[in-house]
Design an enzyme around this catalytic site. Structure first.
Site, PDB file in Angstrom:
ATOM      1  N   ARG A  36       0.825  -1.219   0.000  1.00 22.77           N
ATOM      2  CA  ARG A  36       0.000   0.000   0.000  1.00 22.77           C
ATOM      3  C   ARG A  36       0.857   1.266   0.000  1.00 22.77           C
ATOM      4  O   ARG A  36       0.449   2.278  -0.564  1.00 22.77           O
ATOM      5  CB  ARG A  36      -0.944  -0.015   1.192  1.00 22.77           C
ATOM      6  CG  ARG A  36      -2.060  -1.009   0.972  1.00 22.77           C
ATOM      7  CD  ARG A  36      -3.014  -1.036   2.133  1.00 22.77           C
ATOM      8  NE  ARG A  36      -4.178  -1.831   1.789  1.00 22.77           N
ATOM      9  CZ  ARG A  36      -4.899  -2.485   2.680  1.00 22.77           C
ATOM     10  NH1 ARG A  36      -4.581  -2.447   3.956  1.00 22.77           N
ATOM     11  NH2 ARG A  36      -5.950  -3.181   2.295  1.00 22.77           N
ATOM     12  N   LYS A 219     -18.827 -17.085   1.398  1.00 21.72           N
ATOM     13  CA  LYS A 219     -20.284 -16.945   1.479  1.00 21.72           C
ATOM     14  C   LYS A 219     -20.949 -16.386   0.229  1.00 21.72           C
ATOM     15  O   LYS A 219     -20.461 -15.440  -0.372  1.00 21.72           O
ATOM     16  CB  LYS A 219     -20.614 -15.991   2.622  1.00 21.72           C
ATOM     17  CG  LYS A 219     -20.323 -16.546   3.993  1.00 21.72           C
ATOM     18  CD  LYS A 219     -20.844 -15.551   4.972  1.00 21.72           C
ATOM     19  CE  LYS A 219     -20.587 -15.927   6.395  1.00 21.72           C
ATOM     20  NZ  LYS A 219     -20.725 -14.729   7.219  1.00 21.72           N
ATOM     21  N   GLY A 375      -8.858  -9.420  -1.021  1.00 19.38           N
ATOM     22  CA  GLY A 375      -7.631  -9.764  -0.310  1.00 19.38           C
ATOM     23  C   GLY A 375      -7.110 -11.153  -0.610  1.00 19.38           C
ATOM     24  O   GLY A 375      -5.916 -11.342  -0.862  1.00 19.38           O
TER      25      GLY A 375
HETATM   26  P1  AMP Z   1     -14.166 -14.327   1.255  1.00 26.17           P
HETATM   27  O1  AMP Z   1     -13.596 -13.387   2.272  1.00 26.17           O
HETATM   28  O2  AMP Z   1     -15.643 -14.404   1.240  1.00 26.17           O
HETATM   29  O3  AMP Z   1     -13.567 -14.101  -0.121  1.00 26.17           O
HETATM   30  O4  AMP Z   1     -13.746 -15.774   1.711  1.00 26.17           O
HETATM   31  C1  AMP Z   1     -12.425 -16.159   1.823  1.00 26.17           C
HETATM   32  C2  AMP Z   1     -12.345 -17.318   2.742  1.00 26.17           C
HETATM   33  O5  AMP Z   1     -13.146 -18.357   2.262  1.00 26.17           O
HETATM   34  C3  AMP Z   1     -10.954 -17.839   2.881  1.00 26.17           C
HETATM   35  O6  AMP Z   1     -10.501 -17.617   4.167  1.00 26.17           O
HETATM   36  C4  AMP Z   1     -11.106 -19.325   2.594  1.00 26.17           C
HETATM   37  O7  AMP Z   1     -10.417 -20.146   3.498  1.00 26.17           O
HETATM   38  C5  AMP Z   1     -12.598 -19.553   2.741  1.00 26.17           C
HETATM   39  N1  AMP Z   1     -13.047 -20.702   1.954  1.00 26.17           N
HETATM   40  C6  AMP Z   1     -12.831 -20.937   0.661  1.00 26.17           C
HETATM   41  N2  AMP Z   1     -13.362 -22.110   0.295  1.00 26.17           N
HETATM   42  C7  AMP Z   1     -13.929 -22.657   1.390  1.00 26.17           C
HETATM   43  C8  AMP Z   1     -14.625 -23.867   1.640  1.00 26.17           C
HETATM   44  N3  AMP Z   1     -14.839 -24.757   0.670  1.00 26.17           N
HETATM   45  N4  AMP Z   1     -15.072 -24.082   2.902  1.00 26.17           N
HETATM   46  C9  AMP Z   1     -14.851 -23.175   3.871  1.00 26.17           C
HETATM   47  N5  AMP Z   1     -14.210 -22.015   3.670  1.00 26.17           N
HETATM   48  C10 AMP Z   1     -13.748 -21.750   2.459  1.00 26.17           C
END
Ligand code: AMP
Length: 418
Positions: A36, A219, A375
């Protein structure tokens, strides 16, 4: 709208909102990732090369008590100096910088202490409130104080430059309110925000087909708005990560203990229907690497995504999905990637995300425009040393998502009016 490219800062004092919310090493306190800081260098260098002076302001972290040495920007002074190749000055209270600003000479740089040491910056009252009415009254009173706060910051300078893309989606004192105290010709974006906007606008408005969006992460609920906006623009939608399983369960599949947002299953079906209506091809992972626990050392097995054995959870995409995704991505002319394909923080479940990172780099070398944001996908690109093999890596996770959702960002509107 004033552009920084043809603005002459000679003899001017510019107050620059930068995003120096950098991670610090817990033991040494040193800056552990200076991306950054590096992002803001072109703007700062232009100001001082023109013969202007730069007053830098930023937040760092979420201080609860003020001031809090843990969140002091004093800790990053030496990292800024080594990046800029010059000494800079520091004022330990952003509201008490009059004397330092008055003494600031052309070519000099001054850093103000963490803006969030004042609750006015965010405009969110801190502390305990007896009830909602009391909280609402405190918030209203703080809005007026926020104007005074922004006015004070504005009083230090003749020009306002916003180059903090990471906070552009926040209507804070230094990101939006301050702009009211400068006329049209004396406020502008810095080079970083300009390049972020250019990259996002080219994906949103000038995308060459086939345009593939790759959405991953935990999610559905976090990504629903961006997916809905993108359905009007893309030819292919690749879904991966934890949100896969809300779709798979909604389609009647067996998902074992995989992540699932039961209350978003209808929404998932709605997305699939809308995609069909619009002729968008949706690619859900067909196979998965499953774990018997959410643990880096868990036992693993591979199954069809919709046949996850009882007691297991899907934590990464497996080879068949990787192959399909790779082909779709490699044949695309525009790619947007947000969110990992699996729990890539654990080596056992990083293969899918790494494969997608390489596929995006391959598409780029085939002539595609590729934009990576959020991120985790940025971390995956960096970990695989592919940052210079893709078209653009965004510095703003939340800000990028909101822009791609079609929302108006307060920090952007404050300068260009929309
Ligand atoms: P986000 O911040 O919504 O982009 O989510 C990122 C997070 O999703 C990361 O920390 C990953 O470890 C988690 N993640 C990705 N795939 C899975 C999965 N199949 N089950 C649980 N967590 C997941």
């Amino acid at each position: 709208m004033q552009l920084i490219d043809n603005f002459n800062f000679a003899g001017k004092k510019a107050i620059v909102r930068v995003d120096f919310n950098v991670p610090l090493n817990k033991e040494t306190g040193a800056v552990s990732d200076d991306t950054r800081i590096r992002g803001a260098l072109p703007t700062i260098k232009k100001i001082i090369a023109d013969g202007g002076s730069a007053i830098l302001m930023s937040h760092m972290g979420r201080p609860k008590q003020n001031p809090d040495p843990k969140f002091s920007l004093k800790q990053i002074v030496s990292a800024i100096e080594s990046n800029l190749g010059m000494k800079i000055q520091f004022v330990d209270d952003c509201m008490k910088a009059d004397a330092a600003v008055a003494a600031l000479k052309p070519g000099e740089v001054l850093l103000l202490e963490n803006l969030r040491f004042y609750e006015e910056e965010e405009g969110k009252p801190r502390g305990e409130f007896a009830n909602d009415d009391e909280k609402a009254a405190a918030k209203k009173a703080l809005k007026d104080k926020q104007k005074e706060f922004a006015k004070k910051l504005a009083s230090y300078a003749n020009v306002y430059v916003n180059d903090a893309f990471g906070t552009a989606h926040r209507a804070h004192g230094s990101t939006a309110v301050i702009a009211d105290y400068f006329d049209e010709n004396s406020k502008m974006f810095g080079f970083l925000i300009n390049s972020e906007l250019k990259a996002m606008d080219s994906v949103l408005n000038e995308a060459k087909a086939p345009f593939t969006a790759i959405m991953g992460g935990a999610k559905v609920s976090d990504k629903i708005m961006i997916i809905e906006n993108l359905l009007n623009r893309v030819q292919n939608l690749i879904i991966g990560g934890g949100m896969t399983y809300t779709f798979i369960k909604a389609l009647g599949g067996k998902i074992g203990n995989s992540l699932c947002e039961e209350d978003k299953m209808d929404l998932a079906l709605e997305i699939l229907n809308k995609a069909k209506e619009k002729g968008v091809k949706v690619y859900l992972p067909t196979d998965a690497v499953n774990a018997d626990a959410f643990d880096a050392n868990a036992n693993t097995c591979v199954s069809k995504t919709n046949e996850t054995p009882d007691g297991w959870m899907g934590l990464d995409i497996a080879d068949e999905s990787i192959k399909t995704f790779d082909e779709v991505i490699a044949n695309s002319k525009t790619v947007l990637w947000n969110g990992p394909m699996g729990v890539f923080e654990m080596d056992k479940f990083a293969k899918g995300t790494t494969a997608v990172a390489h596929a995006v780099a391959k598409a780029t070398s085939n002539g595609a425009f590729t934009l990576i944001g959020g991120g985790d996908s940025v971390a995956a690109i960096n970990k695989n040393k592919l940052a210079d093999k893709v078209s653009y890596v965004s510095t703003g996770g939340g800000a990028m998502l909101e822009y791609m959702e079609g929302k108006v960002l307060p920090g952007i509107k404050a300068i260009r009016g929309k």
